[in-house]
Enzyme design. Structure first.
Site, PDB file in Angstrom:
ATOM      1  N   LYS A   1      24.074  47.354  24.271  1.00  0.00           N
ATOM      2  CA  LYS A   1      22.678  47.081  23.821  1.00  0.00           C
ATOM      3  C   LYS A   1      22.252  45.616  24.014  1.00  0.00           C
ATOM      4  CE  LYS A   1      19.740  47.558  19.835  1.00  0.00           C
ATOM      5  NZ  LYS A   1      19.544  47.724  18.412  1.00  0.00           N
TER       6      LYS A   1
ATOM      7  N   SER B   1      16.285  51.226  17.191  1.00  0.00           N
ATOM      8  CA  SER B   1      16.116  50.526  18.404  1.00  0.00           C
ATOM      9  C   SER B   1      17.041  50.647  19.404  1.00  0.00           C
ATOM     10  CB  SER B   1      15.802  48.938  17.909  1.00  0.00           C
ATOM     11  OG  SER B   1      17.126  48.608  17.399  1.00  0.00           O
TER      12      SER B   1
ATOM     13  N   SER C   1      18.932  51.958  13.391  1.00  0.00           N
ATOM     14  CA  SER C   1      19.124  51.741  14.918  1.00  0.00           C
ATOM     15  C   SER C   1      19.816  52.406  15.717  1.00  0.00           C
ATOM     16  CB  SER C   1      18.954  50.353  15.310  1.00  0.00           C
ATOM     17  OG  SER C   1      17.417  49.800  15.010  1.00  0.00           O
TER      18      SER C   1
HETATM   19  N1  GLN Z   1      13.532  50.689  12.488  1.00  0.00           N
HETATM   20  C1  GLN Z   1      14.094  49.640  11.671  1.00  0.00           C
HETATM   21  C2  GLN Z   1      13.382  48.422  11.978  1.00  0.00           C
HETATM   22  O1  GLN Z   1      12.705  48.544  12.759  1.00  0.00           O
HETATM   23  C3  GLN Z   1      15.501  49.637  12.019  1.00  0.00           C
HETATM   24  C4  GLN Z   1      15.892  48.777  13.236  1.00  0.00           C
HETATM   25  C5  GLN Z   1      17.276  48.496  13.212  1.00  0.00           C
HETATM   26  O2  GLN Z   1      18.110  49.081  12.871  1.00  0.00           O
HETATM   27  N2  GLN Z   1      17.717  47.480  14.304  1.00  0.00           N
HETATM   28  O3  GLN Z   1      13.648  47.261  11.083  1.00  0.00           O
END
Ligand code: GLN
Length: 487
Positions: free
Chosen positions: A74, A149, A173
């Site tokens: 990532k 994400s 994410s």
């Molecule tokens: N969707 C969650 C957020 O936007 C989790 C994102 C993540 O785990 N990086 O904060």
């Protein structure tokens, strides 16, 4: 074949690594244009040079645990000499001068970094539509999102464009995109995997976690990633564990399972619910003792998560001012605040700006007690409640997400829907527990995941349970629709 089996093959005959790499690049050539997993893909000749180094080492007796496997990373994890954008214009030309600890560990075991994957900007989002560059599509249905994400990491693995990928999980994410792409995703216990070199979003919440096609590879990569790192002050002083020893098709102890009543209510799609029930029956048939528990306070977990995540984000992202870090504007004849404003207005996308503003608000004098302090108190109550439940049970099982992967554009236009996709995943980030998402079912050719949550450092038991479920369900190494014509 999974990574664990491939490595055995490569140890016996390192020339097979070249074949594997060339085949993988051939597949990438066919599917990448429609899926778009990678922000940066290393050129084939560069990767072939790295193959040579690994295969020469094997000939000299090297037995790297990831020898010859292709690792997608990532774009929030620092890779020396390789563009690391965080999915943001702010870092669109940032080339880190050092490797994250997880990258050092993967490379030391012979893993080959193949590229950097697309993500929601600074890991804020659940669909990978918030990338500053392009969206990534779900290989099971190109009109749907892959989750986020770490969407690019999930699709790279799901579409066989890499063997294993690394994501980061601040509120779900890793697990959400794993669930949406029919893969396995692990959020380790807070402090088990080093965060050194992970670009911060919510420091007290996040961990690097792997996304893989089966439970064996989860055990393999987790064994490599975990263990103490003196460069991360939140790293736990624990010995490395070989999680592959937990890959047994029978329960290593009599597991007691808790299902949270509040997580299987009307808010869940009926198809997700029936897949969830199927998985529970599978485990019951293996002698697992299943009970329902109630955790009423869990309804506050999501708002608590968003208050804390945004507060931490506003602080972590303050370093990007275009002077110390981030997109640099011409400062000639500008006052410092004009230069900051210009750089931050251009460099950050809308969602990131919104979170910085909200995060600053909840931390500001006069509002701190009402929001941040209150959220911190709820966090402690959640911790106590889960500690109580997990003193009676070995694992808590929930759906990973309340619905099937949304269509592109659907969640992003409705922020409430977007935030709700984290409803079952964000709790464990608040309280540091390990969790994993595994495939539970395929409904209308779309994958559905379930989430296993355990006590601190119970990754071994989670792997054992996930493995038993995988053997019974046969749901591993799934081939998504977009890839089927080519394999
Ligand atoms: N969707 C969650 C957020 O936007 C989790 C994102 C993540 O785990 N990086 O904060």
């Amino acid at each position: 074949m999974d990574g664990l089996e491939l490595v055995k093959l490569f140890h016996a005959d390192p020339s097979l690594i070249y074949e594997y790499v060339i085949e993988t690049y051939e597949l990438i050539r066919k599917v990448e244009d429609s899926i778009k997993s990678y922000i940066t893909l290393k050129p084939l000749d560069e990767v072939l040079k790295e193959c040579k180094i690994v295969s020469d080492k094997i000939k000299d007796g090297f037995k790297g645990r990831l020898a010859g496997l292709l690792i997608a990373v990532k774009d929030v994890i620092s890779t020396k000499g390789l563009l690391t954008t965080c999915g943001s214009k702010m870092l669109s030309n940032y080339i880190p001068p050092y490797d994250a600890t997880v990258i050092e560990r993967v490379s030391a075991e012979g893993g080959i970094i193949i590229g950097k994957t697309n993500m929601d900007e600074f890991a804020m989002g659940s669909t990978t539509e918030n990338s500053a560059f392009f969206i990534t599509r779900n290989p099971w249905d190109l009109s749907r999102v892959p989750g986020g994400s770490s969407g690019g990491s999930a699709t790279a693995v799901s579409a066989y464009e890499a063997t294993i990928s690394l994501g980061s999980d601040t509120g779900g994410s890793v697990r959400l995109p794993a669930s949406y792409t029919g893969t396995v995703g692990v959020k380790p216990t807070y402090g088990l995997v080093s965060r050194y070199g992970l670009i911060s979003y919510g420091t007290s919440l996040e961990q690097v976690g792997p996304i893989v096609r089966d439970v064996s590879d989860a055990a393999l990569i987790l064994s490599v990633l975990s263990g103490h790192d003196p460069r991360d002050s939140t790293s736990l002083k624990v010995e490395a564990v070989d999680y592959t020893t937990f890959l047994k098709p029978i329960p290593l102890k009599k597991y007691r399972v808790a299902i949270i009543k509040e997580c299987i209510n009307e808010g869940v799609d009926s198809s997700v619910l029936s897949s969830f029930n199927k998985s529970i029956y599978r485990l019951e048939n293996e002698g697992f003792e299943v009970s329902e528990v109630s955790i009423p306070i869990i309804r506050y977990a999501l708002p608590t998560y968003y208050i804390i995540a945004m507060a931490e984000a506003s602080s972590n992202l303050s370093r990007y001012d275009g002077i110390r870090y981030g997109y640099h504007v011409d400062v000639e004849n500008k006052l410092w605040d004009e230069a900051y404003t210009e750089s931050r207005s251009y460099g950050f996308g809308l969602e990131v700006k919104k979170r910085i503003l909200l995060g600053t608000f909840v931390l500001s004098a006069g509002y701190y007690d009402q929001y941040y302090l209150k959220a911190s108190k709820v966090r402690k109550l959640l911790y106590d409640e889960f500690s109580r439940i997990l003193s009676h049970y070995d694992v808590v099982i929930t759906p990973t997400a309340p619905s099937l992967p949304p269509r592109i554009g659907e969640a992003i236009s409705d922020p409430m829907k977007l935030y709700l996709s984290d409803i079952y995943t964000a709790t464990v980030n608040l309280i540091g527990l390990p969790a994993m998402s595994i495939p539970a079912d395929i409904v209308n050719d779309l994958p559905v995941g379930i989430q296993l949550i355990g006590p601190r450092l119970s990754e071994g038991s989670l792997i054992n349970i996930a493995y038993i479920h995988e053997v019974k369900s046969g749901l591993k190494n799934l081939i998504p629709t977009a890839v089927r014509p080519y394999v």
